[in-house]
Design a protein around this motif. Structure first.
Motif, PDB file in Angstrom:
ATOM      1  N   PHE A  75       0.992   4.097  -2.910  1.00  0.00           N
ATOM      2  CA  PHE A  75       0.758   5.511  -2.633  1.00  0.00           C
ATOM      3  C   PHE A  75       1.876   6.368  -3.221  1.00  0.00           C
ATOM      4  N   LEU A  76       3.118   5.946  -3.012  1.00  0.00           N
ATOM      5  CA  LEU A  76       4.258   6.707  -3.542  1.00  0.00           C
ATOM      6  C   LEU A  76       4.235   6.759  -5.069  1.00  0.00           C
ATOM      7  N   LEU A  77       3.945   5.638  -5.701  1.00  0.00           N
ATOM      8  CA  LEU A  77       3.907   5.620  -7.162  1.00  0.00           C
ATOM      9  C   LEU A  77       2.782   6.489  -7.710  1.00  0.00           C
ATOM     10  N   LYS A  78       1.609   6.425  -7.087  1.00  0.00           N
ATOM     11  CA  LYS A  78       0.497   7.265  -7.545  1.00  0.00           C
ATOM     12  C   LYS A  78       0.840   8.742  -7.409  1.00  0.00           C
ATOM     13  N   ASP A  79       1.520   9.103  -6.330  1.00  0.00           N
ATOM     14  CA  ASP A  79       1.944  10.489  -6.145  1.00  0.00           C
ATOM     15  C   ASP A  79       2.959  10.882  -7.218  1.00  0.00           C
ATOM     16  N   LEU A  80       3.879   9.987  -7.505  1.00  0.00           N
ATOM     17  CA  LEU A  80       4.860  10.231  -8.558  1.00  0.00           C
ATOM     18  C   LEU A  80       4.165  10.412  -9.909  1.00  0.00           C
ATOM     19  N   TYR A  81       3.180   9.567 -10.204  1.00  0.00           N
ATOM     20  CA  TYR A  81       2.431   9.689 -11.453  1.00  0.00           C
ATOM     21  C   TYR A  81       1.735  11.037 -11.536  1.00  0.00           C
ATOM     22  N   LYS A  82       1.167  11.485 -10.417  1.00  0.00           N
ATOM     23  CA  LYS A  82       0.468  12.774 -10.387  1.00  0.00           C
ATOM     24  C   LYS A  82       1.427  13.909 -10.736  1.00  0.00           C
ATOM     25  N   HIS A  83       2.615  13.893 -10.125  1.00  0.00           N
ATOM     26  CA  HIS A  83       3.608  14.930 -10.395  1.00  0.00           C
ATOM     27  C   HIS A  83       4.123  14.851 -11.831  1.00  0.00           C
ATOM     28  N   ASP A  91       0.825  -1.209   0.000  1.00  0.00           N
ATOM     29  CA  ASP A  91       0.000   0.000   0.000  1.00  0.00           C
ATOM     30  C   ASP A  91       0.863   1.264   0.000  1.00  0.00           C
ATOM     31  N   GLN A  92       1.931   1.257   0.772  1.00  0.00           N
ATOM     32  CA  GLN A  92       2.806   2.427   0.835  1.00  0.00           C
ATOM     33  C   GLN A  92       3.510   2.670  -0.502  1.00  0.00           C
ATOM     34  N   VAL A  93       3.976   1.615  -1.128  1.00  0.00           N
ATOM     35  CA  VAL A  93       4.626   1.758  -2.437  1.00  0.00           C
ATOM     36  C   VAL A  93       3.610   2.248  -3.466  1.00  0.00           C
TER      37      VAL A  93
END
Length: 82
Positions: free
Chosen positions: A17-25, A13-15
């Motif tokens: 979350f990080l990937l989705k945030d990276l995709y957003k940026h 779940d943490q990974v």
């Protein structure tokens, strides 16, 4: 490496979350350059768990092309509802 499945699940779940945030940026960056961003999405699929005697690779190899397509569509639909 995680000792328990609960810890493993939290790590996944943490990974995610990080990937989705990276995709957003990345989408924001791409748009700032005047380009259309690619449709990036996260797909998590476990295919082997020795501790639970799960080996989906063998099962997946036995599927017909039409079943693979149905499975892909179901995964896509599931991702859209999240």
């Amino acid at each position: 490496s995680c000792i328990t499945y609960e810890d493993y699940s939290k790590a996944v779940d943490q990974v995610a979350f990080l990937l989705k945030d990276l995709y957003k940026h990345y989408r924001r960056y791409t748009r700032s350059k005047g380009e259309e961003p690619p449709d990036l999405k996260l797909v998590v699929e476990e295919v082997r768990r020795d501790d639970l005697n799960i080996d989906l690779l063998a099962q997946k190899a036995q599927r017909s092309p039409s079943q693979r397509e149905r499975d892909r569509r179901a995964r896509d639909q599931e991702q859209r509802t999240k």
